[in-house]
Design an enzyme around this catalytic site. Structure first.
Site, PDB file in Angstrom:
ATOM      1  N   ASP A 267       0.924  -1.310   0.024  1.00 29.04           N
ATOM      2  CA  ASP A 267      -0.071  -0.168  -0.305  1.00 29.04           C
ATOM      3  C   ASP A 267       0.971   1.200  -0.086  1.00 29.04           C
ATOM      4  O   ASP A 267       1.648   1.754   1.231  1.00 29.04           O
ATOM      5  CB  ASP A 267      -1.105   0.076   0.611  1.00 29.04           C
TER       6      ASP A 267
HETATM    7  C1  NOJ Z   1      -3.506   4.030   0.543  1.00 25.22           C
HETATM    8  C2  NOJ Z   1      -4.737   3.465   0.990  1.00 25.22           C
HETATM    9  O1  NOJ Z   1      -4.288   3.659   2.593  1.00 25.22           O
HETATM   10  C3  NOJ Z   1      -4.606   3.244  -0.554  1.00 25.22           C
HETATM   11  O2  NOJ Z   1      -5.847   2.486   0.155  1.00 25.22           O
HETATM   12  C4  NOJ Z   1      -4.847   3.414  -1.417  1.00 25.22           C
HETATM   13  O3  NOJ Z   1      -5.425   1.905  -2.490  1.00 25.22           O
HETATM   14  C5  NOJ Z   1      -4.105   3.815  -1.884  1.00 25.22           C
HETATM   15  N1  NOJ Z   1      -3.361   4.928  -1.024  1.00 25.22           N
HETATM   16  C6  NOJ Z   1      -3.690   4.444  -3.266  1.00 25.22           C
HETATM   17  O4  NOJ Z   1      -4.481   5.819  -3.113  1.00 25.22           O
END
Ligand code: NOJ
Length: 762
Positions: free
Chosen positions: A304
């Site tokens: 993530d």
């Molecule tokens: C952080 C978030 O936790 C996640 O859900 C998201 O898909 C990513 N950023 C990318 O934007």
């Protein structure tokens, strides 16, 4: 502007690029990489790749186009120029980009890669398509209130149709984290607190995003996130540590992921949190032993955002190289944004710290999924400028947004049948959101435009169609008073028959990193509610919220309370449909509304303890707080209709369930009201004695039925032994003979009708 110049050319060159690609010898070679018969061709391709190109295939970057939108929803970072990013893509330093800006951008990058790169491996375009692309649907937790998974499948399908039309191959959704603590801001993104609902919505959304076949031009790869237990953050604080037992992990947090994978999701995202001291990005047990070994997951794992690199600050990795090594060896195939793989994997392999075969295995997974998405067959299959426009915000999509919004609305309270309101009434519509052009779509919208969404003032104006009167006053800011606001609101209320007060949270109060210590209506809006209640005019509260709220004072005491969430493009019209009675409310809470913030984490499927307080007065030395019971104000599953629903006649076809048999349980549901209603009939079970204590109630089945006024229906459920499984002492799914309580009821806390049955031994 490089972007502008190239985008004009792209507009002209779209068709030409596709024709040139189709005719090229490289295309013929790569087209042998096809779903189902790709293994040999992919291995041949891997055989031609340098270590650097392999690390590139495992590195996803934030789109740099026009500054990109990637970092508006994430911590800001320098994504460099788009020209430099294209050069990186051509050099094989990245596998794709995320949260870019549509087909023009995608066309440019894909064309450059296909015409200029050494191996011509198509790039993949990803985005956070969470609850719609240009047509925005209710936030996912609101949609879960419909208790209609097929609705979520339909909205995910339309989201994919629009987004794939704009060049997006892969969505970072569905978010399938169970949320038992309403302080956590990302509650809005999942399906609430319940495991059964979580599983069903996870699977439905995957089916919706991925469609009939991943290679279809309107299908997007789904990504079940965040693996795992991200919603169990201590104290509801986003990113915080998680310390759950393996039993709770397997009983509660993992099942929605399993359901998503069983429905075909071929990617998952490593969560930011640690579990019992091990960050997910470095958790080999989770990412490899369980996910691949036990579950046989065939897809790939992406970090993530910079979650891999963040293991440094978490105190789990020494530096970026160490973070890359730990994450990769744990089983994280692809690194998002941080760049640690492209920077360090080749060196780690050369130094013997990461086996080359593992890198090849990850690359194979990524290429196999690119093949399944049809990208080797035609890298431009989702990139089409005309289609992007033609698919955006179609009438049928907006109609579905309105249907979904109506079905998401939950009527908590309706004393004296205050609702529905007569369209001829004199209505004072008050509150900071009533006529706002913000806070309509909700958090986690990358491409939707709040300016195109319908607010409640517009909805009511249309719905009343010149009848009655509508005065609209803000009365307060979201978290700051407005000078003279309360006075103006009170004056409007005095001239009205009824006050509709839309209050609650702004978009930026829920979502990522938006944990709240008190989940109450912000103080200036609460003061507005108190002043309006003091006028003595009937008060209808319409909540705007991404989580459960602890209602207080005049808000709690209002005769009518409607949960209005963030409903998306058609929210104002949908709320009007319910407020004016064109639609009967049918939503049910997917999470409990507590009596007070201090009860969180609160969930209906909790344990009894050895000292439960029977309902009624608080008794000494029992499980309750000093002033309040250990109950919800409005429990999971609660929601009223405009009908008058009565449960009676629990019937079972037997007092016992044979080990390999089933049990039929039914109840009569009657609508004694004067209006048609939709009821969500819920079946709960409690296992009285087990080798592991079991929740006081667990939802095992539900059915949504439509009951005309005066009608009744016998609703029957079939239960089997598999419905009674739990994670036993050996940490395996198990079921034990014994006595079970069963309720067919309108909520997790309602009596409904009750019976018992025995599960006989084998
Ligand atoms: C952080 C978030 O936790 C996640 O859900 C998201 O898909 C990513 N950023 C990318 O934007």
């Amino acid at each position: 502007m490089v972007e502008a110049r190239i985008s004009r050319r792209s507009l002209l060159m779209g068709g030409a690029a596709i024709t040139a690609w189709a005719a090229s010898p490289v295309s013929a070679m790569l087209r042998t990489i096809q779903p189902g018969r790709d293994a040999a061709a992919i291995d041949a391709l891997i055989g031609q790749m340098t270590l650097e190109e392999k690390a590139g295939q495992l590195s996803l970057m934030a789109s740099a186009w026009g500054g990109g939108v990637a970092t508006t929803l994430n911590p800001a970072g320098d994504n460099g120029s788009f020209a430099a990013q294209i050069a990186d893509a051509v050099a094989g330093k990245l596998t794709g980009v995320f949260n870019g800006n549509g087909a023009a951008m995608a066309l440019q990058m894909q064309r450059a890669v296909i015409s200029g790169s050494r191996l011509k491996i198509p790039v993949i375009f990803a985005a956070d398509i969470i609850h719609g692309h240009r047509t925005i649907f209710p936030v996912p937790v609101a949609e879960a209130a419909s208790f209609e998974p097929s609705l979520a499948e339909r909205t995910a399908r339309v989201a994919a149709f629009e987004a794939a039309g704009a060049g997006i191959d892969w969505t970072f959704a569905p978010m399938v984290d169970i949320a038992r603590d309403q302080r956590w801001g990302r509650t809005m993104e999942g399906a609430g607190e319940d495991v059964l609902l979580g599983r069903q919505f996870a699977a439905a959304r995957v089916r919706g995003f991925q469609g009939k076949s991943l290679s279809d031009a309107d299908a997007m790869l789904a990504c079940a996130k965040h693996f795992a237990a991200y919603g169990a953050a201590e104290a509801g604080l986003d990113y915080n540590s998680v310390d759950v037992s393996e039993r709770t992990l397997r009983d509660v947090y993992l099942p929605p992921f399993k359901a998503a994978f069983d429905a075909g999701a071929l990617s998952t995202m490593a969560s930011f949190n640690e579990i019992s001291g091990i960050p997910s990005n470095g958790n080999k047990w989770l990412m490899t032993d369980l996910l691949r070994g036990e579950w046989g997951f065939q897809g790939f794992v992406v970090s993530d955002y910079t979650g891999d690199e963040e293991m440094i600050l978490a105190g789990f990795a020494k530096d970026r190289r160490d973070a890359a090594r730990i994450a990769f060896l744990a089983g994280v195939d692809m690194s998002m944004k941080s760049g640690v793989y492209v920077e360090h994997l080749p060196g780690l392999v050369r130094d013997g710290l990461v086996p080359q075969a593992l890198v090849d295995a990850s690359v194979r997974r990524v290429l196999a999924i690119k093949a399944r998405l049809g990208l080797f067959d035609n890298p431009f299959r989702r990139i089409d400028l005309k289609r992007e426009k033609a698919r955006s915000r179609l009438k049928t999509s907006l109609d579905l947004a309105r249907e979904a919004a109506v079905k998401s609305i939950v009527l908590l309270k309706n004393d004296g049948n205050l609702l529905p309101l007569a369209p001829t009434a004199r209505i004072a519509l008050i509150g900071p959101f009533a006529n706002a052009k913000t806070d309509l779509n909700g958090p986690w919208v990358v491409y939707g435009d709040n300016a195109q969404a319908i607010n409640l003032a517009t909805g009511l104006t249309e719905g009343m169609a010149g009848r009655g009167s509508l005065a609209v006053v803000a009365g307060s800011g979201v978290d700051k008073p407005l000078a003279g606001g309360i006075e103006a609101a009170v004056a409007a209320a005095r001239n009205a028959d009824v006050v509709v007060l839309e209050i609650g949270e702004s978009e930026n109060m829920s979502g990522e990193a938006q944990s709240r210590d008190e989940i109450t209506v912000p103080a200036p809006q609460q003061a507005l509610a108190e002043a309006l209640a003091a006028t003595g005019k009937p008060l209808v509260i319409v909540l705007k919220n991404g989580r459960a709220l602890a209602l207080e004072g005049a808000v709690k005491a209002a005769p009518a309370i409607v949960v209005g969430w963030f409903l998306g493009s058609e929210g104002g019209r949908a709320l009007t449909d319910v407020l004016l009675g064109k639609a009967s409310p049918s939503g049910r809470l997917p999470m409990s509304f507590p009596i007070a913030s201090g009860q969180e984490p609160f969930h209906y499927d909790r344990k009894a303890t050895g000292r439960p307080n029977p309902s009624g007065d608080l008794l000494p030395y029992k499980t309750h707080y000093r002033g309040i019971p250990n109950e919800a104000l409005y429990p999971f599953g609660h929601g009223l209709t405009f009908g008058d629903i009565v449960y009676s006649n629990l019937a079972q076809n037997s007092p016992a369930m044979a080990w390999d048999g089933s049990l039929e349980i039914s109840a009569t549901i009657a609508n004694r009201g004067r209006r048609e209603a939709e009821e969500v009939v819920q079946l709960y079970v409690h296992d009285r004695v087990a080798t592991v204590t079991q929740p006081i109630r667990e939802l095992k089945a539900f059915r949504k039925i439509r009951l005309p006024a005066g009608a009744s229906e016998v609703v029957s459920f079939k239960l089997r032994r598999e419905d009674l499984l739990f994670i036993g002492t050996a940490l395996k799914l198990t079921v034990e003979p014994g006595t079970f309580d069963v309720w067919i009821a309108p909520s997790a806390q309602a009596d409904g009708v009750h019976g018992t049955f025995d599960l006989s031994a084998a």
